[in-house]
Design a protein around this motif. Sequence first.
Motif, PDB file in Angstrom:
ATOM      1  N   ALA A   7       0.124  -1.360  -0.561  1.00  0.00           N
ATOM      2  CA  ALA A   7      -0.017   0.260  -0.101  1.00  0.00           C
ATOM      3  C   ALA A   7       0.629   1.165  -0.174  1.00  0.00           C
ATOM      4  O   ALA A   7       0.641   1.886  -0.965  1.00  0.00           O
ATOM      5  N   ALA A   8       2.291   1.294   1.094  1.00  0.00           N
ATOM      6  CA  ALA A   8       3.174   2.543   0.668  1.00  0.00           C
ATOM      7  C   ALA A   8       3.716   2.181  -0.735  1.00  0.00           C
ATOM      8  O   ALA A   8       3.785   3.474  -0.582  1.00  0.00           O
ATOM      9  N   ARG A   9       4.373   1.412  -0.652  1.00  0.00           N
ATOM     10  CA  ARG A   9       4.223   1.506  -2.156  1.00  0.00           C
ATOM     11  C   ARG A   9       3.638   1.792  -3.750  1.00  0.00           C
ATOM     12  O   ARG A   9       3.704   2.951  -4.268  1.00  0.00           O
ATOM     13  N   ALA A  10       1.938   1.493  -2.943  1.00  0.00           N
ATOM     14  CA  ALA A  10       1.358   1.978  -4.624  1.00  0.00           C
ATOM     15  C   ALA A  10       0.846   3.423  -4.281  1.00  0.00           C
ATOM     16  O   ALA A  10       1.230   4.452  -4.771  1.00  0.00           O
ATOM     17  N   ALA A  11       0.616   4.416  -2.800  1.00  0.00           N
ATOM     18  CA  ALA A  11       0.573   5.966  -2.663  1.00  0.00           C
ATOM     19  C   ALA A  11       1.719   6.026  -3.012  1.00  0.00           C
ATOM     20  O   ALA A  11       1.272   7.390  -3.752  1.00  0.00           O
ATOM     21  N   VAL A  12       2.837   6.038  -3.019  1.00  0.00           N
ATOM     22  CA  VAL A  12       4.056   6.634  -3.404  1.00  0.00           C
ATOM     23  C   VAL A  12       4.090   6.844  -4.805  1.00  0.00           C
ATOM     24  O   VAL A  12       4.349   7.551  -5.387  1.00  0.00           O
ATOM     25  N   ALA A  13       4.195   5.732  -5.542  1.00  0.00           N
ATOM     26  CA  ALA A  13       3.728   5.269  -7.240  1.00  0.00           C
ATOM     27  C   ALA A  13       2.870   6.507  -7.724  1.00  0.00           C
ATOM     28  O   ALA A  13       2.606   6.671  -8.779  1.00  0.00           O
ATOM     29  N   CYS A  14       1.931   6.638  -7.528  1.00  0.00           N
ATOM     30  CA  CYS A  14       0.542   6.244  -7.339  1.00  0.00           C
ATOM     31  C   CYS A  14       0.128   8.828  -7.346  1.00  0.00           C
ATOM     32  O   CYS A  14      -0.782   9.265  -8.202  1.00  0.00           O
ATOM     33  N   LEU A  15       0.358   8.658  -5.555  1.00  0.00           N
ATOM     34  CA  LEU A  15      -0.344   9.560  -4.781  1.00  0.00           C
ATOM     35  C   LEU A  15       0.076  11.207  -5.950  1.00  0.00           C
ATOM     36  O   LEU A  15      -1.050  12.442  -6.346  1.00  0.00           O
ATOM     37  N   ALA A 108      -4.160  14.380 -17.175  1.00  0.00           N
ATOM     38  CA  ALA A 108      -5.242  13.362 -16.804  1.00  0.00           C
ATOM     39  C   ALA A 108      -5.031  12.358 -18.071  1.00  0.00           C
ATOM     40  O   ALA A 108      -4.784  10.836 -16.749  1.00  0.00           O
ATOM     41  N   VAL A 109      -4.833  12.397 -18.856  1.00  0.00           N
ATOM     42  CA  VAL A 109      -4.303  11.097 -19.633  1.00  0.00           C
ATOM     43  C   VAL A 109      -3.465  10.443 -19.229  1.00  0.00           C
ATOM     44  O   VAL A 109      -3.429   8.891 -19.102  1.00  0.00           O
ATOM     45  N   GLY A 110      -2.149  11.302 -18.950  1.00  0.00           N
ATOM     46  CA  GLY A 110      -1.052  10.516 -18.986  1.00  0.00           C
ATOM     47  C   GLY A 110      -0.767  10.326 -17.635  1.00  0.00           C
ATOM     48  O   GLY A 110      -0.021   8.528 -17.276  1.00  0.00           O
ATOM     49  N   ALA A 111      -1.152  11.029 -16.834  1.00  0.00           N
ATOM     50  CA  ALA A 111      -1.830  10.361 -15.312  1.00  0.00           C
ATOM     51  C   ALA A 111      -2.619   8.706 -14.956  1.00  0.00           C
ATOM     52  O   ALA A 111      -1.730   7.950 -14.475  1.00  0.00           O
ATOM     53  N   GLY A 112      -3.485   8.461 -15.561  1.00  0.00           N
ATOM     54  CA  GLY A 112      -3.866   7.440 -15.863  1.00  0.00           C
ATOM     55  C   GLY A 112      -3.734   6.164 -16.256  1.00  0.00           C
ATOM     56  O   GLY A 112      -3.378   5.048 -16.065  1.00  0.00           O
ATOM     57  N   PHE A 113      -2.221   6.820 -17.187  1.00  0.00           N
ATOM     58  CA  PHE A 113      -1.249   5.464 -18.609  1.00  0.00           C
ATOM     59  C   PHE A 113      -0.285   5.042 -16.911  1.00  0.00           C
ATOM     60  O   PHE A 113       0.327   4.765 -16.950  1.00  0.00           O
ATOM     61  N   ALA A 114       0.043   7.052 -16.330  1.00  0.00           N
ATOM     62  CA  ALA A 114       0.840   6.040 -15.403  1.00  0.00           C
ATOM     63  C   ALA A 114       0.313   5.126 -14.129  1.00  0.00           C
ATOM     64  O   ALA A 114       1.287   3.727 -13.701  1.00  0.00           O
ATOM     65  N   ILE A 115      -0.996   5.368 -13.885  1.00  0.00           N
ATOM     66  CA  ILE A 115      -0.953   4.316 -12.669  1.00  0.00           C
ATOM     67  C   ILE A 115      -0.864   3.470 -12.906  1.00  0.00           C
ATOM     68  O   ILE A 115      -0.699   2.341 -12.626  1.00  0.00           O
ATOM     69  N   VAL A 116      -1.864   2.578 -14.392  1.00  0.00           N
ATOM     70  CA  VAL A 116      -1.732   1.572 -14.815  1.00  0.00           C
ATOM     71  C   VAL A 116      -0.213   1.086 -14.602  1.00  0.00           C
ATOM     72  O   VAL A 116      -0.108  -0.795 -14.589  1.00  0.00           O
ATOM     73  N   GLU A 117       0.438   1.587 -15.417  1.00  0.00           N
ATOM     74  CA  GLU A 117       2.164   1.121 -15.887  1.00  0.00           C
ATOM     75  C   GLU A 117       2.863   0.854 -14.619  1.00  0.00           C
ATOM     76  O   GLU A 117       3.217  -0.506 -13.701  1.00  0.00           O
ATOM     77  N   ASN A 118       2.839   2.023 -13.548  1.00  0.00           N
ATOM     78  CA  ASN A 118       2.875   1.197 -11.924  1.00  0.00           C
ATOM     79  C   ASN A 118       2.274   0.480 -11.702  1.00  0.00           C
ATOM     80  O   ASN A 118       3.208  -0.517 -10.927  1.00  0.00           O
ATOM     81  N   ALA A 119       0.900  -0.187 -11.811  1.00  0.00           N
ATOM     82  CA  ALA A 119       0.187  -1.106 -10.840  1.00  0.00           C
ATOM     83  C   ALA A 119       0.901  -2.774 -11.157  1.00  0.00           C
ATOM     84  O   ALA A 119       1.041  -3.125 -11.031  1.00  0.00           O
ATOM     85  N   TYR A 120       1.117  -2.770 -12.374  1.00  0.00           N
ATOM     86  CA  TYR A 120       2.153  -3.904 -13.407  1.00  0.00           C
ATOM     87  C   TYR A 120       2.860  -4.106 -12.682  1.00  0.00           C
ATOM     88  O   TYR A 120       3.891  -5.018 -12.301  1.00  0.00           O
ATOM     89  N   TYR A 121       3.844  -2.967 -12.698  1.00  0.00           N
ATOM     90  CA  TYR A 121       5.178  -2.991 -11.943  1.00  0.00           C
ATOM     91  C   TYR A 121       5.391  -3.420 -10.705  1.00  0.00           C
ATOM     92  O   TYR A 121       5.972  -3.840 -10.071  1.00  0.00           O
ATOM     93  N   LEU A 125       7.351  -6.358  -9.402  1.00  0.00           N
ATOM     94  CA  LEU A 125       7.987  -5.974  -8.876  1.00  0.00           C
ATOM     95  C   LEU A 125       7.585  -6.112  -7.203  1.00  0.00           C
ATOM     96  O   LEU A 125       8.610  -4.764  -7.152  1.00  0.00           O
ATOM     97  N   PRO A 126       7.321  -6.559  -6.414  1.00  0.00           N
ATOM     98  CA  PRO A 126       6.545  -6.172  -5.239  1.00  0.00           C
ATOM     99  C   PRO A 126       7.262  -6.370  -3.945  1.00  0.00           C
ATOM    100  O   PRO A 126       7.244  -4.799  -3.249  1.00  0.00           O
ATOM    101  N   ASP A 127       9.221  -6.483  -4.388  1.00  0.00           N
ATOM    102  CA  ASP A 127       9.706  -5.836  -3.378  1.00  0.00           C
ATOM    103  C   ASP A 127      10.808  -4.599  -3.155  1.00  0.00           C
ATOM    104  O   ASP A 127      11.853  -5.219  -3.108  1.00  0.00           O
ATOM    105  N   ALA A 128      10.465  -4.403  -4.587  1.00  0.00           N
ATOM    106  CA  ALA A 128      11.308  -3.302  -4.806  1.00  0.00           C
ATOM    107  C   ALA A 128      11.550  -2.645  -3.552  1.00  0.00           C
ATOM    108  O   ALA A 128      10.261  -1.865  -3.098  1.00  0.00           O
ATOM    109  N   PRO A 129      12.527  -1.622  -3.485  1.00  0.00           N
ATOM    110  CA  PRO A 129      12.415  -0.950  -2.551  1.00  0.00           C
ATOM    111  C   PRO A 129      11.573   0.423  -2.504  1.00  0.00           C
ATOM    112  O   PRO A 129      11.686   1.147  -4.130  1.00  0.00           O
ATOM    113  N   LEU A 130      11.551   0.985  -1.737  1.00  0.00           N
ATOM    114  CA  LEU A 130      10.797   2.374  -1.926  1.00  0.00           C
ATOM    115  C   LEU A 130      11.225   3.644  -2.984  1.00  0.00           C
ATOM    116  O   LEU A 130       9.857   4.069  -3.626  1.00  0.00           O
TER     117      LEU A 130
END
Lengths: 340, 94
Positions: A7-15, A108-121, A125-130
């Motif tokens: 959750a912390a990683r997802a927040a840092v990647a998407c917020l 917003a289009v770019g943000a949507g793209f980035a969120i899905v891309e980050n979700a994929y990564y 890579l769930p263990d990649a550092p913060l």
Amino acid sequence: MPELNVAARAAVACLPVLLFLASLVLLDTFRLVRRRRVAVALLAGGVAALATYFVNTALLDVTGLPPFRFAVLVAPLVEETVKGAYLAWLITTRRAGFLVDTAILGFAVGAGFAIVENAYYLSQLPDAPLLVWAIRGLGTALMHGGVTALLGLMVQGFGERRGAGSGRPWLTALLIAALLHALFNRYMVQPVVATALTLAILPGAMAVAWRLGERRLRRWLGRGFDLDSELLGLIRDGQVTTTPVGRYLQSLRESFRPDVVADMLCLLRLQCELSLRAKGTLLLREQGFAPTRDPELAAKLAEVRWLEKSVGHAGLLALRPLARWHGADAWQRHLLEEQS
Amino acid sequence: MFAIGWHDNGSVRLEGRLDAASAPQAREFLTGVQGICRLDFTRLDYIASAGLGILIAVQRRLRDDGGGLVLAGLSPHLREVLGLAGFEGIFEFE
């Protein structure tokens, strides 16, 4: 606590990208973009990310390039083209008519793209550092939003001279956007530097675009309102025949049937009325007021469509020098359709 | 030529052309009005969007304090333009 870590990683990647987008929406003085449209643009960006994944995977196999070279030479052009497709539809159909709404929807289009891309990564890579997610959230995600916003801003800017629908502004803007994206990817060998540069440049660039966009919008609003008001007064008082507008309409009688010329005058009057409504809405929104509901609005829009059909394509072309319903003004129809 | 000032009956009288050039003068005067304020448009020949923008901003401020603008003596054309622009429910008309 692995769930908390994810959750912390997802927040840092998407917020960060979502907060930047929210700040753009809040800075929109005239509330040009409704929140629903921002949500749809985010969704379109997500769909673009999925489409790009399949296209890039196929192209990586076809080109045989090493992944890093592919990320610099091919992926940016593919990604900006696919992200730009939804923006192209918004601009060519005049659903985005100004710099400010184009910047918001593009981001917003770019943000949507980035969120899905980050979700994929995140899934890969769930263990990649913060720090990795901080770089993806503050660097890559903001870059995706910023570059797509810039693509739209350039099209609107270049298109003022050539028309946003023509191809050349799009090609130029797409190549510049892809180049910026490629430069970012190139310098990802030093990710902290690339992220710092993005953070340093993006807010300033958006602030300049904002200032320019609001100034242009105010100029269009002021001039348009006054012209519509004046033309409506002339038509209403029956004085239009003594003006250059009237003389132009008289000259059209040589080429069009009298009933068609009469419909042209009705169309002109109705367009003036609806333009005043749209511009009045923006003037009121700027001060936080909502305009009173017009129960006849839907009927007036239907009447415009009927008159446009009656006048025909040739008639509309002949009316272009007078009509207040093309170019940036065509955006008004979408604003009114939202209200009706 | 534009002029703005207090009328003997307590309303604010506008005269001439309220356009972009004269808008700052109107803004400066209207910054000082409070409560319910009646604006007399009888002698106003023309008002541009710049002037309307000021009226909307003043209305916002007055409404927040429980007051408001009352627009009086508008020409039929200006009344129609304000109605078409959706300002009907924003101002009180007399």
